[in-house]
Design an enzyme around this catalytic site. Structure first.
Site, PDB file in Angstrom:
ATOM      1  N   ARG A   1       0.810  -1.217   0.000  1.00 34.85           N
ATOM      2  CA  ARG A   1       0.000   0.000   0.000  1.00 34.85           C
ATOM      3  C   ARG A   1       0.849   1.275   0.000  1.00 34.85           C
ATOM      4  NH1 ARG A   1      -1.482  -1.617   5.621  1.00 34.85           N
ATOM      5  NH2 ARG A   1      -0.731  -0.040   7.085  1.00 34.85           N
TER       6      ARG A   1
ATOM      7  N   ARG B   1       6.848   6.763  -6.380  1.00 33.26           N
ATOM      8  CA  ARG B   1       6.496   7.646  -7.503  1.00 33.26           C
ATOM      9  C   ARG B   1       7.738   8.160  -8.215  1.00 33.26           C
ATOM     10  NH1 ARG B   1       3.022  10.569  -3.678  1.00 33.26           N
ATOM     11  NH2 ARG B   1       1.078   9.404  -3.479  1.00 33.26           N
TER      12      ARG B   1
ATOM     13  N   ARG C   1      -0.441  -6.009  17.095  1.00 33.93           N
ATOM     14  CA  ARG C   1       0.575  -5.063  17.524  1.00 33.93           C
ATOM     15  C   ARG C   1      -0.115  -3.940  18.266  1.00 33.93           C
ATOM     16  NH1 ARG C   1       3.193  -1.703  14.593  1.00 33.93           N
ATOM     17  NH2 ARG C   1       1.898  -1.940  12.756  1.00 33.93           N
TER      18      ARG C   1
ATOM     19  N   ARG D   1       8.016   7.153  14.908  1.00 28.69           N
ATOM     20  CA  ARG D   1       7.734   8.490  14.356  1.00 28.69           C
ATOM     21  C   ARG D   1       7.393   9.480  15.458  1.00 28.69           C
ATOM     22  NH1 ARG D   1       2.690   6.161  10.796  1.00 28.69           N
ATOM     23  NH2 ARG D   1       1.581   5.200  12.503  1.00 28.69           N
TER      24      ARG D   1
ATOM     25  N   GLU E   1       5.934   7.734  18.967  1.00 29.32           N
ATOM     26  CA  GLU E   1       5.170   6.494  18.834  1.00 29.32           C
ATOM     27  C   GLU E   1       6.122   5.297  18.848  1.00 29.32           C
ATOM     28  OE1 GLU E   1       1.892   7.096  15.936  1.00 29.32           O
ATOM     29  OE2 GLU E   1       2.386   5.061  15.321  1.00 29.32           O
TER      30      GLU E   1
ATOM     31  N   TYR F   1      -7.245  -4.993   9.037  1.00 30.93           N
ATOM     32  CA  TYR F   1      -6.882  -3.580   9.100  1.00 30.93           C
ATOM     33  C   TYR F   1      -7.859  -2.797   8.244  1.00 30.93           C
ATOM     34  CZ  TYR F   1      -4.832   0.881   9.195  1.00 30.93           C
ATOM     35  OH  TYR F   1      -4.682   2.228   9.403  1.00 30.93           O
TER      36      TYR F   1
ATOM     37  N   ASP G   1      -9.118   1.165   7.265  1.00 28.25           N
ATOM     38  CA  ASP G   1      -9.075   2.606   7.430  1.00 28.25           C
ATOM     39  C   ASP G   1     -10.486   3.077   7.777  1.00 28.25           C
ATOM     40  OD1 ASP G   1      -6.472   3.541   7.133  1.00 28.25           O
ATOM     41  OD2 ASP G   1      -6.545   3.347   4.944  1.00 28.25           O
TER      42      ASP G   1
END
Ligand code: FAD
Ligand code: UDP
Length: 381
Positions: free
Chosen positions: A174, A178, A257, A288, A311, A359, A361
């Protein structure tokens, strides 16, 4: 009289509750063990600074689904925030996801898109055309060995605490790569943050005379008033908690997790100049740092203080919040056994991230709830 009990006030549960009340005229009781609605997308205002903080990690709304976009706009408008992420590697900051800017900075070059493609293809040739078997091979085939080692291998090892050769390739599928300078994190048509915050959005969803919300009640652990033993078989139930816990770990626990968040108020109006800074190297223990003021540049936040959150990622123990399904081979076997048990549980519908061990979103949780609502309304005990 209650027509439906919804366990869990996350976006799946809230969408089902709102649709069953508004569209099907049902009386819905929503229960959640937490002291607030919104599930993991919940945010609150930091008391020292007035800055909105996403309590369970950064939540960015994005979707290309027209129906979901129309639905969420009934309850909130969205800002024009566009998510961008940077990553620190060996003391240098690079744009993510990997794009032509990252590639040219890393190789100290000025490659054109075609030249960059050719270079990455050459650096990915160690697989010899073989299909990638795991995350390590998938990463190398996507971006070549040097970029993979710099930006993916260490971050992934920290995030999953598992050797990338033992992880499925799909985890990084995912993440786009680019060959231009576009460094938007998401590719979706619509993107933004709720103008008045997540809580105002969720409160509007349950603001209906047929919806009652009870907080601080665990459906699986007495002495709550609305529990599995008092409810199942009496009233239809939508269960959005963890499917293994519902069945008392009958065929073993599913692995997750969890995240630990370390929050600080720092004495500067701008700590890192951006909302999310990843740390790619394994000698930095966190994955992060989030700086919440940058999610709302349009707001009048204090100029001398800022809220940051570091985190950390680790395997979830029995009492930790489950965040990301690990989906190892044993988990997949156990999941199919739980799916059988769930199908046989009359009058109960299992949905959402925890209920389906997937998972999702936010937009996916909402889309799935909108798809399933007629099936829920038809549940009989
Ligand atoms: P949840 O939000 O988890 O809600 C489930 C609810 O059920 C919880 O409130 C829980 O307390 C309650 N519950 C569980 N068991 C019981 C019980 N026994 N009794 C009573 N209540 C119970 N999505 C995006 O679109 N963009 C993002 O940027 C993004 N970032 C994320 C970052 C992190 C760290 C995580 C973990 C998720 C992120 N997501 C993001 C995903 C988003 O959080 C989910 O899509 C959303 O939470 C799914 O909603 P849900 O209702 O299925 O589950
Ligand atoms: N990833 C990485 N480096 C980064 C960002 C992401 O290697 O700087 C990998 C990592 O394996 C991560 C996956 O891509 O688990 C998905 O990243 P995303 O940001 O979508 O999700 P999250 O960080 O929430 O897991």
């Amino acid at each position: 009289m209650t027509d439906l009990v919804v366990v869990g006030a996350g976006l799946y549960g809230l969408t089902v509750a709102e649709r069953c009340a508004s569209q099907h005229g049902m009386n819905v009781l929503v229960v959640d063990r937490r002291p607030h609605i919104g599930g993991n997308a919940y945010s609150s205002v930091d008391p020292d600074t007035g800055i909105e903080v996403h309590e369970y990690g950064a939540h960015l709304f994005h979707t290309s689904h027209e129906g979901v976009w129309e639905y969420v706009n009934r309850f909130t408008s969205f800002t024009d925030y566009v998510h961008r992420v940077y990553t620190t590697h060996r003391g240098e900051v690079f744009p993510m996801p990997i794009n032509l800017g990252t590639i040219n900075q890393f190789f100290r070059s000025a490659l054109s898109p075609d030249a960059a493609r050719a270079l990455v293809a050459e650096q990915a040739s160690e697989l010899g055309g073989r299909a990638p078997q795991n995350l390590d091979e998938q990463g190398v085939s996507l971006v070549g060995r040097p970029l993979y080692d710099a930006f993916i291998r260490g971050y992934t090892a920290k995030q999953w605490q598992t050797d990338p050769r033992d992880l499925p390739a799909s985890i990084i599928s995912r993440l786009p790569v680019r060959y231009n300078y576009d460094n938007r994190y998401f590719n979706d048509t619509y993107e933004g943050l709720p103008t008045q915050g997540y809580t105002a959005w969720f409160e509007r969803m349950v603001d209906h005379p047929r919806i009652e919300v009870r907080l601080g009640e665990d459906f699986l652990t007495p002495p709550g008033q609305v529990t599995k033993s008092t409810t199942v078989g009496q009233v239809p139930v939508v269960f959005t908690g963890a499917v293994d816990r519902y069945f008392d770990d009958a065929v073993g626990a599913l692995s997750w997790r969890t995240l630990d968040f370390e929050r600080d108020v720092v004495s500067t109006g701008d700590f890192q100049g951006t909302a999310v800074m990843n740390y790619a190297d394994t000698d930095v223990p966190f994955t992060r740092i989030l700086e919440f003021r940058h999610f709302h540049p349009e707001r009048d936040y204090p100029t001398d203080r800022s809220v940051i959150v570091r985190e950390f990622s680790r395997f979830a123990g029995r009492d930790d919040e489950p965040y990301y399904p690990v989906n190892a081979t044993t988990d997949r076997e156990r999941l199919s056994a739980y799916r059988e048990l769930a199908r046989a549980e009359r009058g109960v519908h299992f949905g959402g991230r925890l209920g389906t061990y997937q998972y999702l979103d936010m937009h996916m949780a909402i889309a799935s709830a909108l798809t399933n609502v007629d099936q829920v309304a038809a549940l009989r005990v």
